[in-house]
Design an enzyme around this catalytic site. Structure first.
Site, PDB file in Angstrom:
ATOM      1  CG  MET A  30      11.148  18.391  47.944  1.00  0.00           C
ATOM      2  SD  MET A  30      10.277  19.947  48.174  1.00  0.00           S
ATOM      3  CE  MET A  30      11.619  21.024  48.611  1.00  0.00           C
ATOM      4  CG  HIS A  37      19.305  14.280  48.754  1.00  0.00           C
ATOM      5  ND1 HIS A  37      19.693  15.467  48.203  1.00  0.00           N
ATOM      6  CD2 HIS A  37      18.086  14.503  49.305  1.00  0.00           C
ATOM      7  CE1 HIS A  37      18.755  16.376  48.389  1.00  0.00           C
ATOM      8  NE2 HIS A  37      17.764  15.818  49.065  1.00  0.00           N
TER       9      HIS A  37
HETATM   10  O1  PAF Z   1      13.011  17.349  53.011  1.00  0.00           O
HETATM   11  C1  PAF Z   1      12.471  17.398  51.882  1.00  0.00           C
HETATM   12  O2  PAF Z   1      13.117  17.316  50.842  1.00  0.00           O
HETATM   13  C2  PAF Z   1      10.959  17.610  51.788  1.00  0.00           C
HETATM   14  O3  PAF Z   1      10.498  18.470  52.767  1.00  0.00           O
HETATM   15  C3  PAF Z   1      10.163  16.301  51.787  1.00  0.00           C
HETATM   16  C4  PAF Z   1      10.330  15.528  53.091  1.00  0.00           C
HETATM   17  C5  PAF Z   1      10.609  15.428  50.612  1.00  0.00           C
HETATM   18  C6  PAF Z   1       8.660  16.598  51.611  1.00  0.00           C
HETATM   19  O4  PAF Z   1       8.421  17.268  50.436  1.00  0.00           O
END
Ligand code: PAF
Length: 288
Positions: A30, A37
């Site tokens: 997101m 990340h």
């Molecule tokens: O973990 C996340 O950032 C969200 O829940 C995802 C998997 C991108 C789904 O919107």
């Protein structure tokens, strides 16, 4: 690095990669990327190999936010996200619009009925239905061979693994260990909401998980005793409000009374505007 906004172009790009024998690996996010990340992307890059297509999506999914949750204020920084994606060797960033993902009249959802009931599912009705639905849709748009998810969102990972198996999606789900700040706090986009004193109080979350793990290693076996140990640590911080602390089976996520071997200890705590979650697998075989 390519930036792809349209669903049909994304599908065409993945089809072309597959036609050339390239593996397609997908990291859904997101946005507001942090070092957690970065680790997902690094894992994705390895899984794709140097010739594969590594796709990162950035889409703040309205369907997984409750009416009183932080959808409108969810942190965003596209320029910084694109910079990190470029540094980590992402091949394509996919940024679909809300109207493309949820066209007018959208009414089809997917639910992983049992796993979604526990832990965060109890307080966030509809959240995992929103997650499972968007992940399935993103899989259909990106058509990956493998997809990468963090273990910080442990319940989400289990739900996606189950959905992929139950619906024969043919996507290999890769789980990545939680990345932590130097004092143990799990990285999360929502940490950005914390003031300095709140940030200090948040240390009690990993602190309580460590105490649980040490407790099990030194002979504590009853879930209620572990929960008590954790509560005492968090309750020392007046700004921390416990939503839940659970000791549960690491596959079914059902509550355990006694730890026979391994268990998942998971918690959600609100500090100021931030709702923080974390978890740890505890084992009777580990020594403190
Ligand atoms: O973990 C996340 O950032 C969200 O829940 C995802 C998997 C991108 C789904 O919107």
């Amino acid at each position: 690095m390519e930036i792809i906004k349209e669903v049909t172009l994304m599908q065409a790009r993945s089809k072309a990669a597959k036609a050339e024998g390239q593996k397609v690996v997908f990291v859904p996010t997101m946005g507001f990327l942090h070092d957690g990340h970065r680790e997902l992307i690094k894992t994705g890059r390895k899984a794709a190999g140097k010739d594969g297509l590594l796709v990162l999506s950035i889409f703040v999914n309205p369907a997984q936010f409750g009416p009183k949750e932080d959808l409108s204020t969810y942190p965003r920084d596209m320029d910084r996200d694109l910079k990190m994606a470029g540094e980590e060797g992402v091949d394509a960033v996919f940024t679909p619009g809300v109207d493309d993902v949820y066209p007018r009249g959208f009414e089809t959802f997917v639910e992983v009925t049992e796993l979604q009931k526990h832990l965060c599912g109890e307080r966030r009705p509809g959240h995992f239905r929103g997650v499972a639905t968007v992940v399935l849709k993103l899989f259909n748009m990106v058509m990956p061979d493998s997809a990468v998810f963090g273990k910080k969102d442990y319940q989400q990972l289990k739900i996606i693994e189950r959905m992929a198996r139950d619906l024969n999606l043919g996507v290999d789900i890769i789980g990545v260990d939680t990345v932590r700040e130097s004092d143990g706090l799990a990285m999360s986009s929502r940490n950005a909401y914390l003031s300095e004193p709140e940030r200090r109080a948040a240390r009690s979350i990993p602190g309580s998980l460590k105490a649980a793990s040490d407790g099990v290693a030194t002979g504590v076996r009853q879930a209620r005793d572990l929960i008590e140990i954790m509560k005492k640590i968090i309750e020392k911080e007046p700004v921390a409000v416990i939503e839940y602390i659970r000791v549960c089976d690491k596959e079914s996520l059902e509550d355990l009374d006694t730890i026979e071997d391994e268990a998942l200890v998971a918690l959600a705590v609100s500090i100021g505007r931030a709702r923080l979650i974390d978890n740890r697998i505890v084992s009777i075989r580990l020594r403190a």
